[in-house]
Scaffold this motif. Structure first.
Motif, PDB file in Angstrom:
ATOM      1  N   GLY A  50       2.777  -5.362  -9.680  1.00 50.21           N
ATOM      2  CA  GLY A  50       2.050  -4.105  -9.559  1.00 50.21           C
ATOM      3  C   GLY A  50       2.762  -3.172  -8.599  1.00 50.21           C
ATOM      4  N   VAL A  51       1.994  -2.462  -7.801  1.00 52.75           N
ATOM      5  CA  VAL A  51       2.553  -1.446  -6.905  1.00 52.75           C
ATOM      6  C   VAL A  51       3.327  -2.101  -5.758  1.00 52.75           C
ATOM      7  CG1 VAL A  51       1.995   0.479  -5.377  1.00 52.75           C
ATOM      8  CG2 VAL A  51       0.714   0.161  -7.499  1.00 52.75           C
ATOM      9  N   HIS A  52       4.503  -1.572  -5.503  1.00 54.03           N
ATOM     10  CA  HIS A  52       5.386  -2.108  -4.468  1.00 54.03           C
ATOM     11  C   HIS A  52       6.055  -0.939  -3.747  1.00 54.03           C
ATOM     12  CE1 HIS A  52       7.718  -5.277  -2.632  1.00 54.03           C
ATOM     13  NE2 HIS A  52       8.861  -4.758  -3.041  1.00 54.03           N
ATOM     14  N   PHE A  53       6.257  -1.076  -2.448  1.00 56.73           N
ATOM     15  CA  PHE A  53       6.923  -0.053  -1.638  1.00 56.73           C
ATOM     16  C   PHE A  53       8.293  -0.587  -1.244  1.00 56.73           C
ATOM     17  CE2 PHE A  53       2.445   0.731  -1.308  1.00 56.73           C
ATOM     18  CZ  PHE A  53       2.359   2.100  -1.455  1.00 56.73           C
ATOM     19  N   GLU A  54       9.331   0.208  -1.509  1.00 53.12           N
ATOM     20  CA  GLU A  54      10.702  -0.241  -1.299  1.00 53.12           C
ATOM     21  C   GLU A  54      11.519   0.776  -0.511  1.00 53.12           C
ATOM     22  OE1 GLU A  54      11.255  -2.451  -5.579  1.00 53.12           O
ATOM     23  OE2 GLU A  54      11.672  -0.301  -5.452  1.00 53.12           O
ATOM     24  N   PHE A  78       5.940   6.301  -8.495  1.00 54.47           N
ATOM     25  CA  PHE A  78       4.843   7.153  -8.048  1.00 54.47           C
ATOM     26  C   PHE A  78       5.306   8.246  -7.104  1.00 54.47           C
ATOM     27  CE2 PHE A  78       2.810   3.120  -9.147  1.00 54.47           C
ATOM     28  CZ  PHE A  78       1.899   3.563 -10.085  1.00 54.47           C
ATOM     29  N   GLY A  79       6.435   8.027  -6.449  1.00 58.26           N
ATOM     30  CA  GLY A  79       6.968   9.043  -5.561  1.00 58.26           C
ATOM     31  C   GLY A  79       7.921   8.471  -4.536  1.00 58.26           C
ATOM     32  N   ARG A  99      -3.772   6.124 -11.279  1.00 59.16           N
ATOM     33  CA  ARG A  99      -3.113   5.451 -12.411  1.00 59.16           C
ATOM     34  C   ARG A  99      -3.278   3.942 -12.396  1.00 59.16           C
ATOM     35  NH1 ARG A  99       2.452   8.873 -12.431  1.00 59.16           N
ATOM     36  NH2 ARG A  99       1.507  10.893 -12.796  1.00 59.16           N
ATOM     37  N   ARG A 100      -3.507   3.368 -11.220  1.00 59.10           N
ATOM     38  CA  ARG A 100      -3.660   1.927 -11.065  1.00 59.10           C
ATOM     39  C   ARG A 100      -4.920   1.621 -10.258  1.00 59.10           C
ATOM     40  NH1 ARG A 100      -0.987  -0.720 -14.582  1.00 59.10           N
ATOM     41  NH2 ARG A 100       1.001   0.231 -14.992  1.00 59.10           N
ATOM     42  N   PRO A 101      -6.122   1.732 -10.856  1.00 58.25           N
ATOM     43  CA  PRO A 101      -7.364   1.544 -10.096  1.00 58.25           C
ATOM     44  C   PRO A 101      -7.512   0.137  -9.507  1.00 58.25           C
ATOM     45  CG  PRO A 101      -7.813   2.012 -12.426  1.00 58.25           C
ATOM     46  CD  PRO A 101      -6.341   2.083 -12.230  1.00 58.25           C
ATOM     47  N   GLU A 102      -6.787  -0.841 -10.039  1.00 61.75           N
ATOM     48  CA  GLU A 102      -6.887  -2.207  -9.521  1.00 61.75           C
ATOM     49  C   GLU A 102      -6.134  -2.393  -8.200  1.00 61.75           C
ATOM     50  OE1 GLU A 102      -3.002  -2.095 -11.714  1.00 61.75           O
ATOM     51  OE2 GLU A 102      -4.986  -1.284 -12.092  1.00 61.75           O
TER      52      GLU A 102
END
Length: 106
Positions: A50-54, A78-79, A99-102
């Motif tokens: 899922g969402v990851h910050f890199e 996402f940005g 976009r990713r409510p979970e």
């Protein structure tokens, strides 16, 4: 292929113009920290679905580091935002939640 926009110089290019630097927003442990904290900092990394910050570096451009939020399942970006930022900007968090409510949050 990912298309990334460097927040430092504003150039949008393919991911081959950039270098991945691993997970973003890590708490670093220096001298005087205990062995378990240092070991976790050096070797334990999240590998989320899922969402990851890199962290990324614009190696064939301005050479500066920046941070990026993306989904590891869809490769949706996402940005991007400057590396000196301690938390993701509110507009990126809002875009992720829309976009990713979970997503459980940062």
């Amino acid at each position: 292929m990912l298309l990334l926009t460097c927040p430092c110089c504003g150039v949008t290019a393919e991911e081959t113009e950039f270098a991945n630097g691993g997970e973003a927003h890590l708490k670093r442990f220096g001298p005087g920290s205990d062995d378990a904290d240092y070991e976790a900092y050096m070797f334990a990394r999240k590998n989320p679905r899922g969402v990851h910050f890199e962290r990324w570096r614009h190696i064939y451009g301005c050479g500066k580091w920046f941070l990026m939020a993306r989904c590891t399942m869809t490769l949706e970006v996402f940005g991007t935002y400057p590396a000196q930022t301690s938390e993701p900007p509110a507009e990126i968090v809002a875009k992720i939640k829309a976009r990713r409510p979970e997503w459980e949050g940062f």
